[in-house]
Design a protein around this motif. Sequence first.
Motif, mmCIF file in Angstrom:
data_model
loop_
_atom_site.group_PDB
_atom_site.id
_atom_site.type_symbol
_atom_site.label_atom_id
_atom_site.label_comp_id
_atom_site.label_asym_id
_atom_site.label_seq_id
_atom_site.Cartn_x
_atom_site.Cartn_y
_atom_site.Cartn_z
ATOM 1 N N GLU A 100 56.014 -41.980 75.552
ATOM 2 C CA GLU A 100 55.258 -41.508 76.704
ATOM 3 C C GLU A 100 55.540 -42.336 77.946
ATOM 4 O O GLU A 100 55.848 -43.516 77.870
ATOM 5 C CB GLU A 100 53.754 -41.501 76.412
ATOM 6 C CG GLU A 100 53.191 -42.850 76.033
ATOM 7 C CD GLU A 100 52.997 -42.958 74.540
ATOM 8 O OE1 GLU A 100 51.961 -43.509 74.126
ATOM 9 O OE2 GLU A 100 53.882 -42.511 73.797
ATOM 10 N N ARG A 101 55.394 -41.692 79.106
ATOM 11 C CA ARG A 101 55.619 -42.352 80.385
ATOM 12 C C ARG A 101 54.326 -42.894 80.987
ATOM 13 O O ARG A 101 54.358 -43.849 81.741
ATOM 14 C CB ARG A 101 56.295 -41.381 81.357
ATOM 15 C CG ARG A 101 57.760 -41.196 81.034
ATOM 16 C CD ARG A 101 58.359 -39.964 81.676
ATOM 17 N NE ARG A 101 59.800 -39.956 81.471
ATOM 18 C CZ ARG A 101 60.403 -39.635 80.322
ATOM 19 N NH1 ARG A 101 59.665 -39.289 79.274
ATOM 20 N NH2 ARG A 101 61.713 -39.658 80.217
ATOM 21 N N ASN A 102 53.216 -42.265 80.687
ATOM 22 C CA ASN A 102 51.924 -42.779 81.123
ATOM 23 C C ASN A 102 51.428 -43.750 80.061
ATOM 24 O O ASN A 102 50.784 -43.372 79.091
ATOM 25 C CB ASN A 102 50.938 -41.615 81.308
ATOM 26 C CG ASN A 102 51.372 -40.657 82.392
ATOM 27 O OD1 ASN A 102 51.246 -40.950 83.579
ATOM 28 N ND2 ASN A 102 51.896 -39.515 81.992
ATOM 29 N N ARG A 103 51.744 -45.010 80.267
ATOM 30 C CA ARG A 103 51.527 -46.005 79.221
ATOM 31 C C ARG A 103 50.303 -46.867 79.529
ATOM 32 O O ARG A 103 50.001 -47.174 80.683
ATOM 33 C CB ARG A 103 52.764 -46.904 79.086
ATOM 34 C CG ARG A 103 54.049 -46.119 78.858
ATOM 35 C CD ARG A 103 55.253 -47.029 78.766
ATOM 36 N NE ARG A 103 55.297 -47.740 77.511
ATOM 37 C CZ ARG A 103 55.845 -47.259 76.399
ATOM 38 N NH1 ARG A 103 56.409 -46.069 76.403
ATOM 39 N NH2 ARG A 103 55.865 -47.960 75.291
ATOM 40 N N SER A 122 45.172 -41.569 79.672
ATOM 41 C CA SER A 122 46.481 -41.747 79.050
ATOM 42 C C SER A 122 46.382 -41.986 77.558
ATOM 43 O O SER A 122 47.319 -41.683 76.812
ATOM 44 C CB SER A 122 47.222 -42.932 79.692
ATOM 45 O OG SER A 122 47.470 -42.691 81.052
ATOM 46 N N TYR A 170 44.164 -34.658 82.974
ATOM 47 C CA TYR A 170 45.020 -34.463 81.802
ATOM 48 C C TYR A 170 46.193 -33.536 82.114
ATOM 49 O O TYR A 170 47.311 -33.760 81.641
ATOM 50 C CB TYR A 170 44.198 -33.905 80.638
ATOM 51 C CG TYR A 170 43.355 -34.949 79.959
ATOM 52 C CD1 TYR A 170 43.883 -35.765 78.962
ATOM 53 C CD2 TYR A 170 42.033 -35.152 80.322
ATOM 54 C CE1 TYR A 170 43.120 -36.738 78.347
ATOM 55 C CE2 TYR A 170 41.255 -36.116 79.710
ATOM 56 C CZ TYR A 170 41.807 -36.911 78.725
ATOM 57 O OH TYR A 170 41.046 -37.879 78.119
ATOM 58 N N LYS A 191 48.774 -35.567 83.760
ATOM 59 C CA LYS A 191 49.536 -36.364 82.792
ATOM 60 C C LYS A 191 50.597 -35.495 82.097
ATOM 61 O O LYS A 191 51.724 -35.926 81.884
ATOM 62 C CB LYS A 191 48.589 -36.962 81.752
ATOM 63 C CG LYS A 191 47.606 -37.975 82.295
ATOM 64 C CD LYS A 191 48.321 -39.232 82.743
ATOM 65 C CE LYS A 191 47.342 -40.315 83.150
ATOM 66 N NZ LYS A 191 46.493 -39.940 84.282
ATOM 67 N N ILE A 192 50.216 -34.267 81.738
ATOM 68 C CA ILE A 192 51.176 -33.362 81.097
ATOM 69 C C ILE A 192 52.335 -33.070 82.047
ATOM 70 O O ILE A 192 53.511 -33.086 81.646
ATOM 71 C CB ILE A 192 50.476 -32.055 80.681
ATOM 72 C CG1 ILE A 192 49.418 -32.332 79.615
ATOM 73 C CG2 ILE A 192 51.483 -31.040 80.146
ATOM 74 C CD1 ILE A 192 48.552 -31.135 79.284
ATOM 75 N N GLU A 206 54.677 -36.028 82.184
ATOM 76 C CA GLU A 206 55.507 -36.133 80.987
ATOM 77 C C GLU A 206 56.608 -35.077 80.995
ATOM 78 O O GLU A 206 57.747 -35.343 80.585
ATOM 79 C CB GLU A 206 54.637 -35.990 79.735
ATOM 80 C CG GLU A 206 53.629 -37.099 79.523
ATOM 81 C CD GLU A 206 54.279 -38.437 79.192
ATOM 82 O OE1 GLU A 206 55.420 -38.444 78.691
ATOM 83 O OE2 GLU A 206 53.640 -39.475 79.441
#
Length: 347
Positions: free
Chosen positions: A195-198, A243, A308, A311-312, A315
Amino acid sequence: MLGTDVSDLTTTAADAASQGLSIVIPVYNEGAGLTSLHERLNNLARTLRQRFGLACELVYVDDGSRDNTLAIARTLQADALDVQVVSLSRNFGKEAALMAGLDHARRGAVLFMDGDGQHPPALVEQLVSHWIKDGYDVVYTAKAHRDNEPFLRRVAVHGFYSLINWGARQKIPEDAGDFRLLSPRAVAALRQLPERNRFFKGLASWIGFRQIRVDYEPAARAHGVTTFNLTSLLGLSIEGLTSFSVAPLRVASLLGILLASAAFLFGLSILWETFTTGKSVPGYPSLMVGLMTIGGVQLIMIGIMGEYIGKILSELKARPIYFVAEHSEKRATLDARSDGSERNAAE
């Protein structure tokens, strides 16, 4: 295989020292205290080499500093340990800087520290001992107490961890920070997460393995002021929640159920009063309160879902987490395998 086998990276007291240790330090406008911190870490590296036979390297990640942090980092000498300086093209945030340091770490185990000097280097020896002698894969630190913090902040922190751990199979320890040591197989596991949102605190707990907590008292900042204020801490909390946890969605669902139940019971009470007394309840005040309550809750739910969805989208775009503008490396003069040469590359 849908999973990853890292069993071949298991370390024992006999072979842990040969793996070495990378110390990753993200820095942002820390030029005033960087030289002093570097000297303390050099002394620490000598101690680790003498006690455990452990070769070390330092990975400074400059996260787009606006002061002379990068210029000072370039001049730091590799006396007792290798030194890498990774300069990001702009300020990508601490989570991205930690990932950049993890990607550039070349030793087996990785230790994350802050560049403000509040994480005491003297404690590192204890963390390394837990890894090498006791066989722990994740050695994390946490504040011993928050007695010196305002009451509202303590309540907010406790509420944050309660919410993010609600329904989670792997809990995030309360008050745990980024100051932690990961064994080679824990590092390999962390690098496998796509994942990029860490949220490093959460991910380091989620990977499992043997973990141990070490309480400590953060030292006072020797230079400058913290870049984290109430707004940034609130943003970091929202980022961590969305995240790493679906708890906000569950809260929104429960709130919707509660409001629907309250509305249903209120409707029954109106019907009961109408049938029993023949009087109708005046509707304007109750109607306005109900509409405003439901409308506010709907906006909150839409905002949560929007976080959310964002976030999708992030990604799906799959943009790089960071860009390296400059990368330099110096080999330690105490390392017999090196000749003190310096290599520079642009990435």
